[in-house]
Every structure is written in structure tokens, then in C-alpha cells.
Scaffold this motif. Sequence first.
Motif, PDB file in Angstrom:
ATOM      1  N   LEU A 241      24.752  54.520  59.938  1.00  0.00           N
ATOM      2  CA  LEU A 241      24.995  54.593  58.496  1.00  0.00           C
ATOM      3  C   LEU A 241      24.419  53.349  57.830  1.00  0.00           C
ATOM      4  CD1 LEU A 241      28.741  55.749  58.504  1.00  0.00           C
ATOM      5  CD2 LEU A 241      26.692  57.167  58.185  1.00  0.00           C
ATOM      6  N   LEU A 242      23.685  53.575  56.745  1.00  0.00           N
ATOM      7  CA  LEU A 242      23.216  52.475  55.896  1.00  0.00           C
ATOM      8  C   LEU A 242      24.073  52.483  54.638  1.00  0.00           C
ATOM      9  CD1 LEU A 242      19.313  52.715  56.186  1.00  0.00           C
ATOM     10  CD2 LEU A 242      20.894  51.289  57.497  1.00  0.00           C
ATOM     11  N   HIS A 243      24.828  51.435  54.460  1.00  0.00           N
ATOM     12  CA  HIS A 243      25.766  51.350  53.341  1.00  0.00           C
ATOM     13  C   HIS A 243      25.109  50.562  52.205  1.00  0.00           C
ATOM     14  CE1 HIS A 243      30.283  50.899  52.236  1.00  0.00           C
ATOM     15  NE2 HIS A 243      29.524  50.945  51.153  1.00  0.00           N
ATOM     16  N   LEU A 244      24.657  51.280  51.177  1.00  0.00           N
ATOM     17  CA  LEU A 244      23.975  50.647  50.053  1.00  0.00           C
ATOM     18  C   LEU A 244      24.980  50.157  49.014  1.00  0.00           C
ATOM     19  CD1 LEU A 244      21.435  52.034  51.314  1.00  0.00           C
ATOM     20  CD2 LEU A 244      20.591  52.249  48.982  1.00  0.00           C
ATOM     21  N   VAL A 245      24.745  48.948  48.539  1.00  0.00           N
ATOM     22  CA  VAL A 245      25.631  48.339  47.543  1.00  0.00           C
ATOM     23  C   VAL A 245      24.776  47.717  46.447  1.00  0.00           C
ATOM     24  CG1 VAL A 245      27.421  46.621  47.123  1.00  0.00           C
ATOM     25  CG2 VAL A 245      27.360  47.845  49.305  1.00  0.00           C
ATOM     26  N   ASP A 246      25.131  47.997  45.220  1.00  0.00           N
ATOM     27  CA  ASP A 246      24.471  47.395  44.050  1.00  0.00           C
ATOM     28  C   ASP A 246      25.049  45.994  43.867  1.00  0.00           C
ATOM     29  OD1 ASP A 246      23.497  46.658  41.594  1.00  0.00           O
ATOM     30  OD2 ASP A 246      24.030  48.528  40.581  1.00  0.00           O
ATOM     31  N   ILE A 247      24.208  44.967  43.982  1.00  0.00           N
ATOM     32  CA  ILE A 247      24.734  43.604  43.870  1.00  0.00           C
ATOM     33  C   ILE A 247      25.104  43.255  42.435  1.00  0.00           C
ATOM     34  CG2 ILE A 247      23.484  42.791  45.898  1.00  0.00           C
ATOM     35  CD1 ILE A 247      21.484  41.459  44.024  1.00  0.00           C
ATOM     36  N   ALA A 257      35.928  49.262  37.049  1.00  0.00           N
ATOM     37  CA  ALA A 257      34.899  48.330  37.499  1.00  0.00           C
ATOM     38  C   ALA A 257      35.347  47.678  38.799  1.00  0.00           C
ATOM     39  CB  ALA A 257      34.637  47.276  36.434  1.00  0.00           C
ATOM     40  N   LEU A 258      34.549  47.840  39.841  1.00  0.00           N
ATOM     41  CA  LEU A 258      34.840  47.237  41.126  1.00  0.00           C
ATOM     42  C   LEU A 258      33.716  46.288  41.499  1.00  0.00           C
ATOM     43  CD1 LEU A 258      36.002  50.362  43.206  1.00  0.00           C
ATOM     44  CD2 LEU A 258      37.446  48.661  42.093  1.00  0.00           C
ATOM     45  N   THR A 259      34.057  45.194  42.142  1.00  0.00           N
ATOM     46  CA  THR A 259      33.039  44.275  42.637  1.00  0.00           C
ATOM     47  C   THR A 259      32.328  44.934  43.825  1.00  0.00           C
ATOM     48  OG1 THR A 259      34.488  43.210  44.249  1.00  0.00           O
ATOM     49  CG2 THR A 259      34.522  42.349  41.987  1.00  0.00           C
ATOM     50  N   PRO A 260      31.153  44.433  44.195  1.00  0.00           N
ATOM     51  CA  PRO A 260      30.457  45.009  45.365  1.00  0.00           C
ATOM     52  C   PRO A 260      31.327  45.037  46.617  1.00  0.00           C
ATOM     53  CG  PRO A 260      28.958  43.628  44.133  1.00  0.00           C
ATOM     54  CD  PRO A 260      30.306  43.447  43.501  1.00  0.00           C
ATOM     55  N   ALA A 261      32.058  43.959  46.864  1.00  0.00           N
ATOM     56  CA  ALA A 261      32.911  43.923  48.053  1.00  0.00           C
ATOM     57  C   ALA A 261      34.032  44.950  47.952  1.00  0.00           C
ATOM     58  CB  ALA A 261      33.500  42.524  48.242  1.00  0.00           C
ATOM     59  N   GLN A 262      34.600  45.111  46.766  1.00  0.00           N
ATOM     60  CA  GLN A 262      35.649  46.114  46.574  1.00  0.00           C
ATOM     61  C   GLN A 262      35.102  47.526  46.786  1.00  0.00           C
ATOM     62  OE1 GLN A 262      36.886  44.999  42.603  1.00  0.00           O
ATOM     63  NE2 GLN A 262      38.671  43.866  43.377  1.00  0.00           N
ATOM     64  N   GLN A 263      33.858  47.754  46.383  1.00  0.00           N
ATOM     65  CA  GLN A 263      33.245  49.069  46.592  1.00  0.00           C
ATOM     66  C   GLN A 263      33.088  49.365  48.080  1.00  0.00           C
ATOM     67  OE1 GLN A 263      29.619  49.636  44.406  1.00  0.00           O
ATOM     68  NE2 GLN A 263      30.520  49.069  42.435  1.00  0.00           N
ATOM     69  N   VAL A 264      32.684  48.359  48.834  1.00  0.00           N
ATOM     70  CA  VAL A 264      32.531  48.551  50.278  1.00  0.00           C
ATOM     71  C   VAL A 264      33.872  48.926  50.908  1.00  0.00           C
ATOM     72  CG1 VAL A 264      32.000  47.410  52.468  1.00  0.00           C
ATOM     73  CG2 VAL A 264      30.541  47.023  50.473  1.00  0.00           C
ATOM     74  N   ALA A 301      24.060  35.678  45.634  1.00  0.00           N
ATOM     75  CA  ALA A 301      25.026  36.755  45.396  1.00  0.00           C
ATOM     76  C   ALA A 301      25.244  37.570  46.664  1.00  0.00           C
ATOM     77  CB  ALA A 301      24.538  37.648  44.256  1.00  0.00           C
ATOM     78  N   ALA A 302      24.150  37.873  47.382  1.00  0.00           N
ATOM     79  CA  ALA A 302      24.243  38.647  48.615  1.00  0.00           C
ATOM     80  C   ALA A 302      25.068  37.908  49.665  1.00  0.00           C
ATOM     81  CB  ALA A 302      22.845  38.961  49.149  1.00  0.00           C
ATOM     82  N   GLU A 303      24.808  36.608  49.821  1.00  0.00           N
ATOM     83  CA  GLU A 303      25.540  35.832  50.825  1.00  0.00           C
ATOM     84  C   GLU A 303      27.016  35.738  50.468  1.00  0.00           C
ATOM     85  OE1 GLU A 303      23.373  32.191  50.941  1.00  0.00           O
ATOM     86  OE2 GLU A 303      21.801  32.974  52.277  1.00  0.00           O
ATOM     87  N   ALA A 304      27.317  35.686  49.168  1.00  0.00           N
ATOM     88  CA  ALA A 304      28.718  35.630  48.734  1.00  0.00           C
ATOM     89  C   ALA A 304      29.438  36.932  49.070  1.00  0.00           C
ATOM     90  CB  ALA A 304      28.796  35.350  47.231  1.00  0.00           C
ATOM     91  N   ILE A 305      28.750  38.071  48.870  1.00  0.00           N
ATOM     92  CA  ILE A 305      29.340  39.379  49.188  1.00  0.00           C
ATOM     93  C   ILE A 305      29.602  39.491  50.691  1.00  0.00           C
ATOM     94  CG2 ILE A 305      28.926  41.870  49.206  1.00  0.00           C
ATOM     95  CD1 ILE A 305      27.212  41.413  46.639  1.00  0.00           C
ATOM     96  N   VAL A 306      28.623  39.078  51.474  1.00  0.00           N
ATOM     97  CA  VAL A 306      28.756  39.136  52.934  1.00  0.00           C
ATOM     98  C   VAL A 306      29.911  38.260  53.395  1.00  0.00           C
ATOM     99  CG1 VAL A 306      27.626  38.526  55.105  1.00  0.00           C
ATOM    100  CG2 VAL A 306      26.351  39.738  53.331  1.00  0.00           C
ATOM    101  N   ALA A 307      30.019  37.069  52.810  1.00  0.00           N
ATOM    102  CA  ALA A 307      31.098  36.157  53.189  1.00  0.00           C
ATOM    103  C   ALA A 307      32.461  36.724  52.802  1.00  0.00           C
ATOM    104  CB  ALA A 307      30.875  34.798  52.523  1.00  0.00           C
TER     105      ALA A 307
END
Length: 354
Positions: A241-247, A257-264, A301-307
Motif C-alpha cells: 500500500l502506498l499511503h498518499l498524504v497532502d502535506i 480539518a485534519l492535519t496530515p498526521a491526523q489523516q494518516v 514539513a515532511a520530516e515533521a509529519i514523519v516525526a
Amino acid sequence: MKLVDEAEITVTAGNGGNGCVGFRREKFIPLGGPDGGDGGDGGDVWLVADENLNTLVDFRHQTRFKAQRGENGMGSQKYGKAGEDIQITVPVGTVVHNVDTDEVIGDLTEHGQRLLVAKGGQGGLGNMHFKSSTNRSPRQSTPGGEGEERVLRLELKLLADVGLLGFPNAGKSTFIRAVSAATPKVADYPFTTLYPNLGVVSVEVGRSFVIADIPGLIEGAADGAGLGSLFLRHIQRTRLLLHLVDIAPMEYEGQEALTPAQQVRAIERELGKHDQALLDKPRWLVLNKADLMFADEARAAAEAIVAELGWTAPWYLVSAIGREGTWPIMLEVQTFLDRLREDELEAKSQGDAA
């Protein structure tokens, strides 16, 4: 053609022909005995998988299928002709359920695979079977048996190697356009994908895989909210599965409204509700729409979401619309799938040797 991935049909096998009561009556043979023949068996109903079909739409117009009845037996020990079977073609990937018992009858995963779904009735016995030393002129026979009748629910699960997950407008359709020849609809409003799209990613001659763009999921999808609930079944067969997220997700009227991490996390909950095994599938994070920010901002932004997620699986930062970073992912996906196939072949060969 839009995908129709569920249908209900009624199949009826043919009844068996009746046995015949007959006696041999020929010139110069005054004491001819019983010679009534058996009835023919009724026709069966088969489902046959066809790789040229990709939808169950034909079953919107025809929902009842009946095989031919066996012919009755005749005199002179003539057997009735068996009824002809009928074959119903369905797409590869069709799961067949018995509606009355809710059991899975079969799963058609290969081209040409056949599944018997209704057995024809057995032909009745003619009176020649009932003669004996004490009953030389039997006048009894048996009727043909009834063919089975079943109500079936056909459920199509796409056979794709890779499935794309994500909230509406995460860029899944744009991503599949960037890496394959598929041309799904793309627009700046949610739920532009109303049915799954399949694309073939060809890395080189002899190395390719199928990728599926699944309609966007939202919170409550497993309970029927939005469109994705209709298509969660299609990712059950995927290997990755490739999980796409809009940063930088946009807000829509009426949508929380959900943050990218909340969407995941929201989609992870929906996967678990639908089928806990989906959470065990390999899943890579693809952070999309890097083109909406400066390069340094997008990376931060990407590194913050991953963290925030504590993500340990592979992750990528891409711009699907600009096709930046998408192809390297496809190369890694192909390598991953090749390795899986090699492991499966090795395990199979070891099992055969044992």
C-alpha cells in the motif's frame, strides 16, 4: 466503463429427466421384458473467470440463469439426453457467496478457472432396473431429481499489486497518471474518483506491476461514510500500500480539518475496522504536493509529519503533478515485488521438495 463490483444473481441447475416405463414389443418376441430407459441428468451451472472482463455490470440486466433440463428416458432402453451446462463468465478476482448461508463458495483468481455453483438433478431410473425373478413386468420408475437453485452474491476484488490510499484530494489520481498510462479524472474538489482505476507500471521489458487508485477514504468509511467504504475490499489482495498524504491539505465546507498526521491515523483506524489484516500489509508513506512550498519548507514539513507519526517504514516526498520523485518510488516498488515473488518461489520449491 464504470466499475460495478457487486451483484446478486439466481442460478438454477436443470432437473433430471424422468425414467421411462416401457416394454419390449417386437414381432416374434412375445415375451419381451421391461426396457424403459433412464432419464438424462440435468445441466450444471458453472462460473468461469475471464481476464477480459473488469466489471459485473452485465448482471444488472440479467440476474437469472437456468441450465437445461435432462430429457426423459424412452423405450428400447434409450437413455434421455443430458441437459446442457451453462457457463457464466465473470471477471478474474470474483468472490462467490451463497446468500442463504453466507458462506464463500469460491474465489476465482485465475483466467479460465471454473467453479460449479449449481449441480443438475440426476436422471430418473427406467423400469428396466426394477425387474427381478418375482417382478418380471415392473411398472415403476423414478422421477428425475431437482437441480440445485442458489442465490449468489458476486463480489469483485481487483487484482492489483499496489494500492493507493489517502484522503480525498491527496493526489492519488494525479500520482497514477504520473506513473502509468491510466487517465483518471483529476479536479480540485473531493471525491473526483468515483470508482477504482487500474494502471500498469512498466519499469522495463518483462518487469511491470498493476497499481490501483482507490476512491478517497474519510473518517467513518468502514461504517459507510463517503465513497471509499465501497472499495476497501479492493486493497485486500494488494501486496503493498502506498499511503498518499497532502502535506498542505485544503479545507472543504462541511469537512473537518485534519492535519496530515491526523489523516494518516484516521485511515489506519478505518483499515483496522474493515479488516485488521490490512494494517499488517507493507505500507509506505508518500508525502505529496511538495510543489506547493519551497523545497526547504516542504522537506521540513515532511520530516515533521514523519516525526509526529513515529513512522519507521519507507517514506517519500514527491510532487505528483510535476512528476518529481514519483519514478524512483516505482523502481523501489518493482524491486520489492520482485523480492516477494522470489521468496514465494523459494518457499514453494522447498515445500515441493519436502
